[in-house]
Design a protein around this motif. Structure first.
Motif, PDB file in Angstrom:
ATOM      1  N   MET A   1      41.609  29.059  58.044  1.00 64.05           N
ATOM      2  CA  MET A   1      41.853  28.836  56.448  1.00 64.05           C
ATOM      3  C   MET A   1      43.260  28.465  56.187  1.00 64.05           C
ATOM      4  SD  MET A   1      39.565  28.918  54.098  1.00 64.05           S
ATOM      5  CE  MET A   1      40.081  28.532  52.494  1.00 64.05           C
ATOM      6  N   VAL A   2      43.371  27.439  55.438  1.00 63.39           N
ATOM      7  CA  VAL A   2      44.570  27.183  54.798  1.00 63.39           C
ATOM      8  C   VAL A   2      44.411  27.190  53.288  1.00 63.39           C
ATOM      9  CG1 VAL A   2      46.398  25.627  54.421  1.00 63.39           C
ATOM     10  CG2 VAL A   2      45.650  26.029  56.793  1.00 63.39           C
ATOM     11  N   ILE A   3      45.184  27.900  52.510  1.00 65.36           N
ATOM     12  CA  ILE A   3      45.137  27.889  51.098  1.00 65.36           C
ATOM     13  C   ILE A   3      46.509  27.559  50.579  1.00 65.36           C
ATOM     14  CG2 ILE A   3      44.813  29.008  48.824  1.00 65.36           C
ATOM     15  CD1 ILE A   3      42.914  31.042  50.160  1.00 65.36           C
ATOM     16  N   VAL A   4      46.790  26.450  49.672  1.00 67.66           N
ATOM     17  CA  VAL A   4      47.985  26.031  49.145  1.00 67.66           C
ATOM     18  C   VAL A   4      47.811  26.342  47.735  1.00 67.66           C
ATOM     19  CG1 VAL A   4      49.537  24.101  48.663  1.00 67.66           C
ATOM     20  CG2 VAL A   4      48.125  23.928  50.444  1.00 67.66           C
ATOM     21  N   SER A   5      48.683  27.441  47.322  1.00 66.34           N
ATOM     22  CA  SER A   5      48.487  28.099  45.844  1.00 66.34           C
ATOM     23  C   SER A   5      49.568  27.598  45.150  1.00 66.34           C
ATOM     24  CB  SER A   5      48.836  29.757  46.182  1.00 66.34           C
ATOM     25  OG  SER A   5      47.720  30.332  46.902  1.00 66.34           O
ATOM     26  N   THR A   6      49.058  27.812  43.815  1.00 65.81           N
ATOM     27  CA  THR A   6      50.093  27.793  42.799  1.00 65.81           C
ATOM     28  C   THR A   6      49.142  28.181  41.647  1.00 65.81           C
ATOM     29  OG1 THR A   6      51.152  26.334  41.308  1.00 65.81           O
ATOM     30  CG2 THR A   6      49.441  25.350  42.226  1.00 65.81           C
ATOM     31  N   SER A   7      49.759  29.221  40.827  1.00 68.39           N
ATOM     32  CA  SER A   7      49.021  29.679  39.724  1.00 68.39           C
ATOM     33  C   SER A   7      50.130  30.522  38.729  1.00 68.39           C
ATOM     34  CB  SER A   7      47.753  30.575  40.361  1.00 68.39           C
ATOM     35  OG  SER A   7      47.238  31.155  39.442  1.00 68.39           O
ATOM     36  N   GLY A   8      49.276  30.688  37.578  1.00 65.91           N
ATOM     37  CA  GLY A   8      49.939  31.634  36.589  1.00 65.91           C
ATOM     38  C   GLY A   8      49.453  32.987  36.789  1.00 65.91           C
ATOM     39  N   GLY A   9      48.243  33.008  37.448  1.00 62.70           N
ATOM     40  CA  GLY A   9      47.791  34.176  37.755  1.00 62.70           C
ATOM     41  C   GLY A   9      46.134  34.165  37.234  1.00 62.70           C
ATOM     42  N   ALA A  10      45.629  35.427  36.938  1.00 68.99           N
ATOM     43  CA  ALA A  10      44.197  35.290  36.761  1.00 68.99           C
ATOM     44  C   ALA A  10      44.030  34.856  35.318  1.00 68.99           C
ATOM     45  CB  ALA A  10      43.750  36.864  36.554  1.00 68.99           C
ATOM     46  N   ARG A  11      42.679  34.268  34.887  1.00 73.94           N
ATOM     47  CA  ARG A  11      42.571  33.459  33.888  1.00 73.94           C
ATOM     48  C   ARG A  11      42.064  34.566  32.637  1.00 73.94           C
ATOM     49  NH1 ARG A  11      39.125  28.079  34.342  1.00 73.94           N
ATOM     50  NH2 ARG A  11      41.071  27.630  35.578  1.00 73.94           N
ATOM     51  N   MET A  12      42.822  34.680  31.630  1.00 74.96           N
ATOM     52  CA  MET A  12      42.673  35.832  30.538  1.00 74.96           C
ATOM     53  C   MET A  12      41.218  35.382  29.749  1.00 74.96           C
ATOM     54  SD  MET A  12      45.942  36.031  28.414  1.00 74.96           S
ATOM     55  CE  MET A  12      46.235  34.401  28.487  1.00 74.96           C
ATOM     56  N   TYR A  13      40.765  34.182  29.855  1.00 73.80           N
ATOM     57  CA  TYR A  13      39.774  33.964  28.903  1.00 73.80           C
ATOM     58  C   TYR A  13      38.149  34.249  29.648  1.00 73.80           C
ATOM     59  CZ  TYR A  13      42.806  30.351  26.939  1.00 73.80           C
ATOM     60  OH  TYR A  13      43.844  30.017  26.447  1.00 73.80           O
ATOM     61  N   GLU A  14      38.574  34.650  30.980  1.00 75.05           N
ATOM     62  CA  GLU A  14      37.145  35.309  31.574  1.00 75.05           C
ATOM     63  C   GLU A  14      37.547  36.763  31.911  1.00 75.05           C
ATOM     64  OE1 GLU A  14      35.469  33.342  34.818  1.00 75.05           O
ATOM     65  OE2 GLU A  14      36.314  31.330  34.089  1.00 75.05           O
ATOM     66  N   GLY A  15      38.513  37.318  31.196  1.00 76.11           N
ATOM     67  CA  GLY A  15      38.468  38.824  31.276  1.00 76.11           C
ATOM     68  C   GLY A  15      38.484  39.557  32.530  1.00 76.11           C
TER      69      GLY A  15
END
Lengths: 303, 320
Positions: free
Chosen positions: A157-171
């Protein structure tokens, strides 16, 4: 006295790394002006300064995988609005529709499988343009399914990540995606399959506190912002000055979190070699005739 | 303890009635006047107002109760519920984090490993406990204790009560995100039963780092959220004063959490919140935890792990 005070240019946020519209782009590092076409041909890396702009997920996949080997999975999964989130700036689903239009993507991650140097692997690539590549139910579900397929099939498995974090809109359901993806990686680990995590600019918060930190090998592109809490929050909470280079790839290499900093142009070769060293095997049936053997990566980029 | 010392805004009508009642009682004693009918009337009104105030609490009001300075903390539960608790310190790598406590203890005739985020009971205590905001070494200590529990076949109870993992330079230098991620992964595979109780604040990743469990129980006025209401308000409303709106939108209250399958059970609190009657509250937790462990004790390990995996696997809402 205030008559001639300097305008506060420092107030302007300099970190707008979105690619400006037009023909030319200015390198935020060197100030160099580059022709956009040239930048795109160079996978969004400024040739002279080596500054890495964000790379759209479809381009990243094209860059990493063998030609025509990519098969996307779970494209049918669609985001819902489980909380009927009521924020100040319109409905969550309307916001998503805007991002779909803007990016041509359905969600913030693409998942599927393909081959890299003839090696079969499962791949997830996040795209920061889509709502800051925040992780909601669909992102979590797609990544979890990809890991589970890798597990069942006995492939890496390879995951290329980029993210601000968890999505607030789905709590809280977003927070639970951290548990879901990490648990799947726990299974993959027991199954003895390698997982390589590639961190790109920026990778923060909930994504960093789950799958992005769990690679057997963790690679990062140069100059990426990587961490848990945002620098501004830390500054406000602690009233402390942040050390130079805080939360960059280079800082984290020094502090022992990541294994190597890898220039984008070298990423494919490095992944291939690492996967082979960790026991990955060629896809069956064998892919198209392999291009000539790649030489081992040079020492100079192992910063 | 002085109840008026920490009056929340929405509790003011109650405090007003309570002080009226006290004045009447004093008057009847001092002047030997019969004011029993007035007292009865005020008592009835107080009861009615209490019911009104506390039965329709908004998510934001619950958040305030969850943060109440007099709310029972993890060590209060440990003291009430267990005997022979041996606190074990340190992550064997860097230092001891007082914001997370843990160790083995007796729960009646049974042994268990209890681990919880710990807030202080006063300013001095809060400075020592860092307001219940753990550093990476706290999560690593917790993992060490969970491994020990697995080795010696002790079920694990975690008590969740944190505003969040601490956002600081040291925490980043020692990779708090990695510490949380590893806990989450390892808890999902730990070969003994795990029960988590959210007793106060379930602050995001900082809470999750101790909360991957077979059963998650939550006290009525506790909350569990992907981001603090203030943080959400600052980002979306550009103003922390909108925290009450954010608390509403995030659906972070206990009833919503059960509805979404994030918690199995909501444990009742007395009117006024856990601090109004800590003994009773802790009793509710004791009963529920005992039942949960009893249920889990019948499961073969492989089934336990598969059920735990599926428990989190199914969380999330999407269309296909």
């Amino acid at each position: 006295m205030a008559l001639f005070s300097k305008p506060q240019y420092s107030r302007v946020t300099v970190n707008r790394k979105d690619i400006p519209k037009g023909l030319w782009t200015k390198c935020p590092q060197s100030g160099e002006i580059i022709y956009n076409k040239e930048l795109e041909q160079n996978w969004m890396v400024v040739p002279k300064s080596g500054y890495h702009f964000p790379l759209p997920a479809p381009d990243r996949i094209r860059m990493l995988l063998d030609e025509n080997s990519w098969r996307e999975e779970d494209a049918q999964l669609q985001t819902r609005d489980p909380l009927q989130f009521r924020g100040p700036s319109g409905a969550y689903l309307d916001k998503l529709a805007q991002y779909r239009k803007k990016t041509g993507l359905e969600e913030a991650v693409l998942t599927g499988h393909g081959t890299l140097g003839g090696l079969r692997l499962h791949l997830a690539v996040m795209d920061f343009r889509f709502l800051g590549a925040s992780m909601g139910s669909v992102v979590g579900e797609r990544i979890t399914r990809a890991i589970e397929r890798a597990c069942e099939e006995g492939a890496p498995m390879v995951i290329v990540s980029t993210s601000g974090g968890a999505r607030m809109y789905e709590g809280i359901l977003s927070l639970m995606q951290m548990a879901k993806t990490s648990a799947a990686l726990g299974k993959l680990r027991e199954a003895g399959q390698p997982y390589i995590s590639v961190l790109t600019n920026p990778t923060m918060a909930g994504v960093m506190a789950s799958f992005a930190s769990l690679g057997d090998v963790i690679l990062a592109e140069p100059g990426a912002l990587i961490g848990f809490a945002g620098p501004r929050v830390i500054k406000e909470t602690t009233q402390q000055d942040l050390p130079p280079g805080f939360q960059t790839s280079e800082f984290l290499l020094e502090h022992g979190l990541i294994d190597q900093i890898v220039h984008r142009a070298e990423m494919r070769d490095r992944l291939e070699n690492l996967l082979r060293l960790l026991g990955a095997r060629p896809a069956r049936p064998p892919a198209a005739p392999k291009p000539e053997e790649k030489t081992s990566p040079t020492e100079s980029t192992r910063s | 303890m002085n109840a008026t010392e920490y009056t929340l805004e929405f509790e003011k009508p109650l405090r007003e009635l309570e002080s009226q009642l006290r004045r009447l009682q004093e008057m009847s004693e001092e002047r030997r006047m019969d004011v029993s009918s007035e007292i009865q009337a005020i008592e009835a009104k107080l009861e009615k107002t209490k019911r009104e105030v506390y039965s329709g609490l908004s998510p934001w009001q619950r958040v305030q109760l969850a943060r109440h300075p007099r709310r029972p903390t993890a060590l209060d539960y440990v003291q009430e519920l267990f005997t022979g608790f041996e606190e074990l310190h340190g992550d064997r790598a860097y230092k001891d984090d007082p914001a997370i406590v843990g160790g083995p203890a007796w729960f009646g005739e049974e042994r268990l490993m209890v681990i919880g985020q710990q807030k202080g009971r006063d300013t001095k205590g809060n400075l020592r406990r860092n307001f219940g905001c753990p550093h990476p070494e706290g999560y690593r200590k917790a993992l060490r204790l969970m491994r020990m529990a697995e080795n010696f076949r002790l079920p694990v109870l975690t008590l969740i009560d944190t505003p969040g993992a601490f956002p600081g330079v040291g925490a980043e230098e020692r990779h708090v995100a990695e510490a949380i991620a590893v806990n989450v992964r390892e808890m999902s595979r730990l070969r003994v039963p795990i029960v988590s109780v959210v007793i106060g604040e379930g602050g995001s990743g900082g809470a999750l780092g101790l909360a991957v469990a077979d059963r998650i129980l939550i006290l009525e006025n506790a909350y569990y959220s992907v981001i603090s209401p203030e943080g959400c308000a600052a980002i979306l409303w550009k103003d922390r004063a909108h925290a009450p709106d954010a608390a509403e939108a995030l659906r972070l209250d206990s009833a919503s959490l059960r509805e979404h399958g994030v918690a199995e059970e909501v444990l009742p609190e007395p009117f006024g919140g856990a601090q109004a009657d800590p003994g009773w509250t802790i009793g509710q937790v004791a009963k529920a935890v005992r039942n949960a462990f009893l249920e889990l004790s019948h499961l073969p390990t492989e089934e336990l792990l598969e059920q735990r995996y599926q428990r989190f696997r199914q969380l999330g809402v999407y269309g296909a």
